[in-house]
Design a protein around this motif. Structure first.
Motif, PDB file in Angstrom:
ATOM      1  N   VAL A  86       4.787   5.632  -5.259  1.00 10.46           N
ATOM      2  CA  VAL A  86       5.047   5.807  -6.696  1.00 10.46           C
ATOM      3  C   VAL A  86       4.386   7.090  -7.187  1.00 10.46           C
ATOM      4  CG1 VAL A  86       4.523   4.855  -8.989  1.00 10.46           C
ATOM      5  CG2 VAL A  86       5.430   3.368  -7.201  1.00 10.46           C
ATOM      6  N   VAL A  87       3.145   7.294  -6.794  1.00 10.06           N
ATOM      7  CA  VAL A  87       2.423   8.513  -7.178  1.00 10.06           C
ATOM      8  C   VAL A  87       3.061   9.732  -6.506  1.00 10.06           C
ATOM      9  CG1 VAL A  87       0.207   9.717  -7.046  1.00 10.06           C
ATOM     10  CG2 VAL A  87       0.279   7.282  -7.615  1.00 10.06           C
ATOM     11  N   LYS A  90      14.883  11.914  -1.118  1.00  8.80           N
ATOM     12  CA  LYS A  90      13.462  11.639  -0.873  1.00  8.80           C
ATOM     13  C   LYS A  90      13.227  10.143  -0.718  1.00  8.80           C
ATOM     14  CE  LYS A  90       8.941  12.741  -0.965  1.00  8.80           C
ATOM     15  NZ  LYS A  90       8.231  11.501  -1.066  1.00  8.80           N
ATOM     16  N   LEU A  91      13.878   9.337  -1.549  1.00  6.81           N
ATOM     17  CA  LEU A  91      13.731   7.880  -1.435  1.00  6.81           C
ATOM     18  C   LEU A  91      14.251   7.377  -0.091  1.00  6.81           C
ATOM     19  CD1 LEU A  91      14.807   6.795  -5.039  1.00  6.81           C
ATOM     20  CD2 LEU A  91      12.482   6.814  -4.095  1.00  6.81           C
ATOM     21  N   ILE A  92      15.378   7.911   0.336  1.00  7.70           N
ATOM     22  CA  ILE A  92      15.952   7.523   1.626  1.00  7.70           C
ATOM     23  C   ILE A  92      15.018   7.939   2.759  1.00  7.70           C
ATOM     24  CG2 ILE A  92      17.868   7.931   3.237  1.00  7.70           C
ATOM     25  CD1 ILE A  92      19.660   8.294   0.683  1.00  7.70           C
ATOM     26  N   SER A  93      14.565   9.174   2.717  1.00 10.01           N
ATOM     27  CA  SER A  93      13.649   9.671   3.754  1.00 10.01           C
ATOM     28  C   SER A  93      12.361   8.868   3.782  1.00 10.01           C
ATOM     29  CB  SER A  93      13.321  11.147   3.506  1.00 10.01           C
ATOM     30  OG  SER A  93      14.460  11.936   3.668  1.00 10.01           O
ATOM     31  N   ASP A  94      11.808   8.583   2.599  1.00 14.22           N
ATOM     32  CA  ASP A  94      10.567   7.802   2.517  1.00 14.22           C
ATOM     33  C   ASP A  94      10.712   6.444   3.193  1.00 14.22           C
ATOM     34  OD1 ASP A  94       9.302   9.797   1.131  1.00 14.22           O
ATOM     35  OD2 ASP A  94       9.021   8.652  -0.716  1.00 14.22           O
ATOM     36  N   LEU A  95      11.818   5.788   2.960  1.00 14.97           N
ATOM     37  CA  LEU A  95      12.026   4.467   3.540  1.00 14.97           C
ATOM     38  C   LEU A  95      11.970   4.525   5.066  1.00 14.97           C
ATOM     39  CD1 LEU A  95      12.760   1.465   3.224  1.00 14.97           C
ATOM     40  CD2 LEU A  95      15.157   2.173   3.296  1.00 14.97           C
ATOM     41  N   PHE A  96      12.717   5.436   5.634  1.00 14.58           N
ATOM     42  CA  PHE A  96      12.751   5.536   7.091  1.00 14.58           C
ATOM     43  C   PHE A  96      11.420   5.987   7.678  1.00 14.58           C
ATOM     44  CE2 PHE A  96      17.308   5.461   6.307  1.00 14.58           C
ATOM     45  CZ  PHE A  96      17.729   4.607   7.318  1.00 14.58           C
ATOM     46  N   VAL A  97      10.812   7.002   7.079  1.00 14.87           N
ATOM     47  CA  VAL A  97       9.545   7.519   7.601  1.00 14.87           C
ATOM     48  C   VAL A  97       8.443   6.479   7.466  1.00 14.87           C
ATOM     49  CG1 VAL A  97       7.767   9.296   7.291  1.00 14.87           C
ATOM     50  CG2 VAL A  97      10.185   9.929   7.247  1.00 14.87           C
ATOM     51  N   SER A  98       8.429   5.757   6.357  1.00 16.78           N
ATOM     52  CA  SER A  98       7.397   4.747   6.128  1.00 16.78           C
ATOM     53  C   SER A  98       7.435   3.642   7.181  1.00 16.78           C
ATOM     54  CB  SER A  98       7.557   4.138   4.731  1.00 16.78           C
ATOM     55  OG  SER A  98       6.608   3.129   4.516  1.00 16.78           O
ATOM     56  N   GLY A 120      -0.473  10.951  -2.770  1.00  8.51           N
ATOM     57  CA  GLY A 120      -0.066   9.595  -2.404  1.00  8.51           C
ATOM     58  C   GLY A 120      -0.774   9.111  -1.148  1.00  8.51           C
ATOM     59  N   ALA A 121      -1.009  10.021  -0.218  1.00  6.80           N
ATOM     60  CA  ALA A 121      -1.701   9.667   1.027  1.00  6.80           C
ATOM     61  C   ALA A 121      -3.140   9.247   0.767  1.00  6.80           C
ATOM     62  CB  ALA A 121      -1.663  10.831   2.006  1.00  6.80           C
ATOM     63  N   GLY A 122      -3.791   9.895  -0.183  1.00  5.89           N
ATOM     64  CA  GLY A 122      -5.164   9.509  -0.518  1.00  5.89           C
ATOM     65  C   GLY A 122      -5.234   8.076  -1.002  1.00  5.89           C
ATOM     66  N   ILE A 123      -4.295   7.696  -1.827  1.00  9.70           N
ATOM     67  CA  ILE A 123      -4.219   6.320  -2.321  1.00  9.70           C
ATOM     68  C   ILE A 123      -3.925   5.373  -1.156  1.00  9.70           C
ATOM     69  CG2 ILE A 123      -2.821   4.754  -3.748  1.00  9.70           C
ATOM     70  CD1 ILE A 123      -2.543   7.233  -5.675  1.00  9.70           C
ATOM     71  N   ASN A 124      -2.971   5.764  -0.334  1.00  8.64           N
ATOM     72  CA  ASN A 124      -2.572   4.944   0.809  1.00  8.64           C
ATOM     73  C   ASN A 124      -3.720   4.754   1.793  1.00  8.64           C
ATOM     74  OD1 ASN A 124      -0.880   5.065   3.730  1.00  8.64           O
ATOM     75  ND2 ASN A 124      -0.114   3.662   2.178  1.00  8.64           N
ATOM     76  N   PHE A 125      -4.468   5.812   2.095  1.00  8.91           N
ATOM     77  CA  PHE A 125      -5.596   5.707   3.032  1.00  8.91           C
ATOM     78  C   PHE A 125      -6.626   4.704   2.519  1.00  8.91           C
ATOM     79  CE2 PHE A 125      -9.840   6.890   4.516  1.00  8.91           C
ATOM     80  CZ  PHE A 125      -9.651   6.874   5.889  1.00  8.91           C
ATOM     81  N   SER A 149       0.827  -1.202   0.000  1.00  8.01           N
ATOM     82  CA  SER A 149       0.000   0.000   0.000  1.00  8.01           C
ATOM     83  C   SER A 149       0.867   1.261   0.000  1.00  8.01           C
ATOM     84  CB  SER A 149      -0.917  -0.002   1.224  1.00  8.01           C
ATOM     85  OG  SER A 149      -1.613   1.193   1.340  1.00  8.01           O
ATOM     86  N   ALA A 150       1.863   1.281   0.849  1.00 11.58           N
ATOM     87  CA  ALA A 150       2.778   2.423   0.910  1.00 11.58           C
ATOM     88  C   ALA A 150       3.517   2.581  -0.412  1.00 11.58           C
ATOM     89  CB  ALA A 150       3.765   2.253   2.058  1.00 11.58           C
TER      90      ALA A 150
END
Length: 132
Positions: free
Chosen positions: A15-16, A106-114, A43-48, A9-10
Motif C-alpha cells: 500500500v505504501v 505494477k499491481l500485476i507485477s507485484d502479485l507475481f513477484v510477491s 515499502g520494504a522497510g515496513i515489510n522487513f 505484511s506484504a
C-alpha cells in the motif's frame, strides 16, 4: 499461517509502495524506474519490520533465526533489489508491449513477484529458522 501473515505484511508494504510510486510519478513527474524504486524501498522497510517481528515468528513471539540481524538485513536488501528490478521490468514490459497502464501493470507485477519471488526468498533465505 506463515504464508497468510506474509501476505498481510506484504500488503501493508505494498500500500505504501504503490502510493509513493503514484505520487512520485503523477505529482512529481519522476521516471517510472525511480518512482518504483522509491515506493519499493519505503515499502520494504515496513515489510522487513513486520516480517522480522511478526510474520516469521510462527506465533511463538520468539526470534529463533539462523542468522543475526545485520546478516538478515543484508539478505533482505539483496532480495529487495531483486524484487524492485523484477517489479520494474514487469511494469515496464506490460506498459510498453501490452499497453497496460503502469498503475495496473505494477499491481500485476507485484502479485507475481510477491508470491513467486519475495515469499520464498524471505521464508527460506532471509528469515530462515534455526533447526530444532
Amino acid at each position: 499461517m506463515t504464508f497468510s501473515r506474509a501476505q498481510v505484511s506484504a500488503g501493508a508494504g505494498s500500500v505504501v509502495d504503490y502510493g509513493l510510486m503514484v505520487l512520485a510519478r503523477q505529482l512529481l513527474g519522476w521516471p517510472l524506474f525511480w518512482a518504483v524504486a522509491l515506493g519499493g524501498v519505503v515499502g520494504a522497510g515496513i515489510n522487513f519490520s513486520l516480517n522480522r517481528y511478526w510474520t516469521f515468528t510462527a506465533g511463538s513471539g520468539t526470534h529463533d533465526y539462523s542468522n543475526a540481524f545485520l546478516l538478515q538485513l543484508t539478505k533482505f536488501v539483496l532480495t529487495v533489489v531483486g524484487s524492485i528490478l523484477l517489479k520494474y521490468l514487469g511494469t515496464y514490459l506490460l506498459e510498453r508491449h501490452l499497453g497496460i497502464d503502469y498503475k495496473i501493470g505494477k499491481l500485476i507485477s507485484d502479485l507475481f513477484v510477491s508470491v513467486l519471488f519475495n515469499y520464498p526468498m524471505q521464508r527460506y533465505w532471509v528469515f530462515r529458522k534455526t533447526p530444532s
